[in-house]
Design an enzyme around this catalytic site. Sequence first.
Site, PDB file in Angstrom:
ATOM      1  N   ASP A  26       0.845  -1.193   0.000  1.00 43.27           N
ATOM      2  CA  ASP A  26       0.000   0.000   0.000  1.00 43.27           C
ATOM      3  C   ASP A  26       0.882   1.246   0.000  1.00 43.27           C
ATOM      4  O   ASP A  26       1.650   1.459   0.934  1.00 43.27           O
ATOM      5  CB  ASP A  26      -0.900  -0.044   1.249  1.00 43.27           C
ATOM      6  CG  ASP A  26      -1.706   1.228   1.412  1.00 43.27           C
ATOM      7  OD1 ASP A  26      -1.906   1.943   0.403  1.00 43.27           O
ATOM      8  OD2 ASP A  26      -2.150   1.503   2.545  1.00 43.27           O
ATOM      9  N   ASN A  28      -0.248   4.508  -0.232  1.00 42.80           N
ATOM     10  CA  ASN A  28      -0.823   5.783   0.223  1.00 42.80           C
ATOM     11  C   ASN A  28      -1.560   5.706   1.564  1.00 42.80           C
ATOM     12  O   ASN A  28      -2.311   6.605   1.922  1.00 42.80           O
ATOM     13  CB  ASN A  28      -1.762   6.343  -0.852  1.00 42.80           C
ATOM     14  CG  ASN A  28      -2.923   5.411  -1.134  1.00 42.80           C
ATOM     15  OD1 ASN A  28      -2.978   4.303  -0.592  1.00 42.80           O
ATOM     16  ND2 ASN A  28      -3.854   5.845  -1.959  1.00 42.80           N
ATOM     17  N   ASP A  30      -4.067   3.956   2.691  1.00 36.00           N
ATOM     18  CA  ASP A  30      -5.503   3.709   2.851  1.00 36.00           C
ATOM     19  C   ASP A  30      -5.790   2.258   3.237  1.00 36.00           C
ATOM     20  O   ASP A  30      -6.948   1.847   3.324  1.00 36.00           O
ATOM     21  CB  ASP A  30      -6.289   4.109   1.583  1.00 36.00           C
ATOM     22  CG  ASP A  30      -5.959   3.230   0.396  1.00 36.00           C
ATOM     23  OD1 ASP A  30      -5.047   2.373   0.497  1.00 36.00           O
ATOM     24  OD2 ASP A  30      -6.617   3.392  -0.651  1.00 36.00           O
ATOM     25  N   ASP A  34      -1.804  -1.232  -3.849  1.00 35.77           N
ATOM     26  CA  ASP A  34      -2.128  -0.498  -5.071  1.00 35.77           C
ATOM     27  C   ASP A  34      -0.992  -0.595  -6.090  1.00 35.77           C
ATOM     28  O   ASP A  34       0.076  -1.136  -5.793  1.00 35.77           O
ATOM     29  CB  ASP A  34      -2.438   0.974  -4.724  1.00 35.77           C
ATOM     30  CG  ASP A  34      -1.412   1.553  -3.768  1.00 35.77           C
ATOM     31  OD1 ASP A  34      -0.211   1.450  -4.074  1.00 35.77           O
ATOM     32  OD2 ASP A  34      -1.811   2.077  -2.699  1.00 35.77           O
ATOM     33  N   ASP A 103      -5.109 -10.541 -15.483  1.00 33.12           N
ATOM     34  CA  ASP A 103      -6.177 -11.513 -15.364  1.00 33.12           C
ATOM     35  C   ASP A 103      -7.268 -11.157 -16.362  1.00 33.12           C
ATOM     36  O   ASP A 103      -7.653  -9.990 -16.480  1.00 33.12           O
ATOM     37  CB  ASP A 103      -6.753 -11.456 -13.939  1.00 33.12           C
ATOM     38  CG  ASP A 103      -6.865 -12.824 -13.296  1.00 33.12           C
ATOM     39  OD1 ASP A 103      -7.642 -13.636 -13.828  1.00 33.12           O
ATOM     40  OD2 ASP A 103      -6.187 -13.062 -12.280  1.00 33.12           O
ATOM     41  N   ASP A 205      -9.209 -16.447 -16.280  1.00 29.70           N
ATOM     42  CA  ASP A 205     -10.023 -16.927 -15.170  1.00 29.70           C
ATOM     43  C   ASP A 205     -11.075 -17.936 -15.656  1.00 29.70           C
ATOM     44  O   ASP A 205     -11.809 -17.647 -16.610  1.00 29.70           O
ATOM     45  CB  ASP A 205     -10.724 -15.704 -14.545  1.00 29.70           C
ATOM     46  CG  ASP A 205     -11.378 -16.000 -13.222  1.00 29.70           C
ATOM     47  OD1 ASP A 205     -10.653 -16.305 -12.268  1.00 29.70           O
ATOM     48  OD2 ASP A 205     -12.617 -15.919 -13.148  1.00 29.70           O
ATOM     49  N   GLU A 260      -7.116 -20.912 -16.417  1.00 33.64           N
ATOM     50  CA  GLU A 260      -7.455 -21.555 -15.152  1.00 33.64           C
ATOM     51  C   GLU A 260      -8.556 -22.567 -15.428  1.00 33.64           C
ATOM     52  O   GLU A 260      -9.655 -22.188 -15.849  1.00 33.64           O
ATOM     53  CB  GLU A 260      -7.938 -20.520 -14.122  1.00 33.64           C
ATOM     54  CG  GLU A 260      -8.119 -21.144 -12.750  1.00 33.64           C
ATOM     55  CD  GLU A 260      -9.200 -20.483 -11.918  1.00 33.64           C
ATOM     56  OE1 GLU A 260      -9.224 -20.707 -10.700  1.00 33.64           O
ATOM     57  OE2 GLU A 260     -10.036 -19.743 -12.480  1.00 33.64           O
ATOM     58  N   HIS A 332      -3.889 -17.318  -5.006  1.00 28.14           N
ATOM     59  CA  HIS A 332      -4.795 -16.577  -4.122  1.00 28.14           C
ATOM     60  C   HIS A 332      -6.047 -17.367  -3.737  1.00 28.14           C
ATOM     61  O   HIS A 332      -6.864 -16.873  -2.964  1.00 28.14           O
ATOM     62  CB  HIS A 332      -5.200 -15.270  -4.817  1.00 28.14           C
ATOM     63  CG  HIS A 332      -6.029 -15.535  -6.036  1.00 28.14           C
ATOM     64  ND1 HIS A 332      -5.518 -16.162  -7.160  1.00 28.14           N
ATOM     65  CD2 HIS A 332      -7.335 -15.309  -6.309  1.00 28.14           C
ATOM     66  CE1 HIS A 332      -6.472 -16.289  -8.058  1.00 28.14           C
ATOM     67  NE2 HIS A 332      -7.585 -15.776  -7.565  1.00 28.14           N
ATOM     68  N   ASP A 333      -6.213 -18.558  -4.291  1.00 29.41           N
ATOM     69  CA  ASP A 333      -7.376 -19.391  -3.958  1.00 29.41           C
ATOM     70  C   ASP A 333      -7.006 -20.577  -3.071  1.00 29.41           C
ATOM     71  O   ASP A 333      -7.865 -21.397  -2.752  1.00 29.41           O
ATOM     72  CB  ASP A 333      -8.006 -19.960  -5.241  1.00 29.41           C
ATOM     73  CG  ASP A 333      -8.622 -18.890  -6.117  1.00 29.41           C
ATOM     74  OD1 ASP A 333      -9.071 -17.857  -5.583  1.00 29.41           O
ATOM     75  OD2 ASP A 333      -8.658 -19.091  -7.355  1.00 29.41           O
TER      76      ASP A 333
HETATM   77  C1  GLC Z   1     -11.286 -18.048 -10.180  1.00 29.78           C
HETATM   78  C2  GLC Z   1     -10.490 -17.083  -9.354  1.00 29.78           C
HETATM   79  C3  GLC Z   1     -11.186 -16.899  -8.050  1.00 29.78           C
HETATM   80  C4  GLC Z   1     -12.544 -16.299  -8.326  1.00 29.78           C
HETATM   81  C5  GLC Z   1     -13.333 -17.134  -9.329  1.00 29.78           C
HETATM   82  C6  GLC Z   1     -14.472 -16.370  -9.906  1.00 29.78           C
HETATM   83  O1  GLC Z   1     -11.360 -19.300  -9.597  1.00 29.78           O
HETATM   84  O2  GLC Z   1      -9.176 -17.515  -9.232  1.00 29.78           O
HETATM   85  O3  GLC Z   1     -10.462 -16.089  -7.170  1.00 29.78           O
HETATM   86  O4  GLC Z   1     -13.265 -16.194  -7.143  1.00 29.78           O
HETATM   87  O5  GLC Z   1     -12.542 -17.538 -10.431  1.00 29.78           O
HETATM   88  O6  GLC Z   1     -14.017 -15.382 -10.791  1.00 29.78           O
HETATM   89 CA    CA Z   2      -3.483   2.152  -1.250  1.00 25.18          CA
END
Ligand code: GLC
Ligand code: CA
Length: 562
Positions: A26, A28, A30, A34, A103, A205, A260, A332-333
């Site tokens: 981050d 700034n 908040d 970013d 993405d 995605d 994905e 991230h999942d």
């Molecule tokens: C993919 C993404 C996930 C998202 C889902 C819906 O699995 O990696 O984070 O919630 O698609 O877009």
């Molecule tokens: Ca920020």
Amino acid sequence: MSTKHLEKRWWHDAVVYQIYPRSFNDSNGDGIGDIPGIIEKLDYIQELGANVIWLSPVYKSPMDDNGYDISDYRSIAPEFGTMTDMEKLLYEADLRGIKIVMDLVVNHTSDQHPWFIESKSSLDNPKRDWYIWKDAKQGGSEPNNWESFFEPKAWTFDEPSNQYYLHIFSHKQPDLNWANPEVREAVYDMMHFWLKKGLGGFRMDVINMIGKPSDFPDATIFDSGVAGWEHWANNLLCHQYLREMHDKVLKHYDVLTVGETPFTNTLDGRFYSHPDRNEISMIFQFEHVSIDREEHNAVKKDFDLVQYKEIMSRWQEDLYQKGWNSVYWSNHDQPRAVSRYGCDSGPNRIISAKMLATVLHMMSGTPYIYQGEELGMTNKHFSHIDEFNDLMAKFHYQKMINKGVSEQTAIDFLNDFSRDHARVPMHWDGSDNGGFTTGKPWLPLNPNYTDINASQALLDHDSVYHYYRQLAELRKGEEYGEIIVYGKHTLLDPQDKDVYAYLRSFGEKTLLIVANFSDQIQKRHYSGQLNYHVLGNLPDKVTDLSRLTLLPYQAFIAEITL
Ligand code: GLC
Ligand code: CA
């Protein structure tokens, strides 16, 4: 027979670093990461040896699914910065030899996207057919029995127009109707818009879900995954759309594309990634992250290394010269790799994080590193459902409670598998909030940032970070680059339930990779003459393959002669 598969592509020896912008840095105060914050850390990524950044979505979005619900594909979410910031990121990354992969979330949009607002506005709106609207079944129920990943049903009723719309994810993420050529053209236009800015490619995605059969049949499979996938995953329509996308967009640029794709086997892997099929560069398969749980379902299973090895080596072998692999431990999942597959406390945390890195980075395919994995970041402990942010965690929790599972058991499951483990902010240093923000972080950090953080790792030559750097160097290096990227893969001792050992071979050269997944000493022997100890996660070098004493989580790479 075509020899195109032998053609080298720039992304074959690439190392990708994934950024979840909200939680990276981050700039700034908040409390939200970013784009200017990312720019500040480009040197960190370059030094690690990554030459591609996959940026999770930064587009304008109501953030119901943290950006995977896009309301404008051509602008940047104000909390992340401006288009000028994004262009600066591309420029600054390019100066460091780093490409940016964005993405591409086009199975669905946000319900706040102007396309959906129009589509919803009336039955005869020109964009009505841009989404999937259906009449109720006789008696008023949903058009079919499909389920959603985030809600019980994949259909939501729209009172004013008296129809249901489809959403495989949340009701705020309506599915686009790819059968409509106008939708496809709009997506292709948008892709050109970004690619012309100098993008290095797209992570697509849930791209294997874009083809919906026109008769929308009921699901029959209810015991694995979200009901309906038998109809919408990896079908012929999807491949046809991807070839069209290739022809109209992708073939005009030299880019990395990674789809994905849950619910894929190795044959699907070849269909997507064989270069002669003109679809995409590679896919993320899900078999190996579905061993210890039912993927996308709140059901835990035991991790079995024998099964893990079988899956990984099958992908390595089946795609050999017939496609391209992507390899990953986390994103991230997924929960944090070291907590899930290694040991996340005491000195074994560092050793096992390096062990996991060794196994993955010596494989063929393009490796993906998820932010913080290079520090050996661990799962955070959550005590109450209110501490979670992720809508999937909340859905799974409710699902478990409805089944009669106790609150504690449900929280225990989320402590193993919640997506929030990966989404709490990155640890930059030992100062307040790990140096992530000077304000109040959007999601509280894992308190162990005082010990596990980037500034500590950079100073310590034995850190997980520097080990990842060495692995990336090997992949790019003169000596072992070719064998690591293009060598043949052979699994050794498939039934060994504690040690993962495999060979890579290319021309006259052979590499042996050995990794002890257990917290116990393991005695093993392997055939061959050890010529050179290339890298290992413990100070002592291995010398004799015929009498190995592997310490807990020990891993090494050796050049050998068979
Ligand atoms: C993919 C993404 C996930 C998202 C889902 C819906 O699995 O990696 O984070 O919630 O698609 O877009
Ligand atoms: Ca920020």
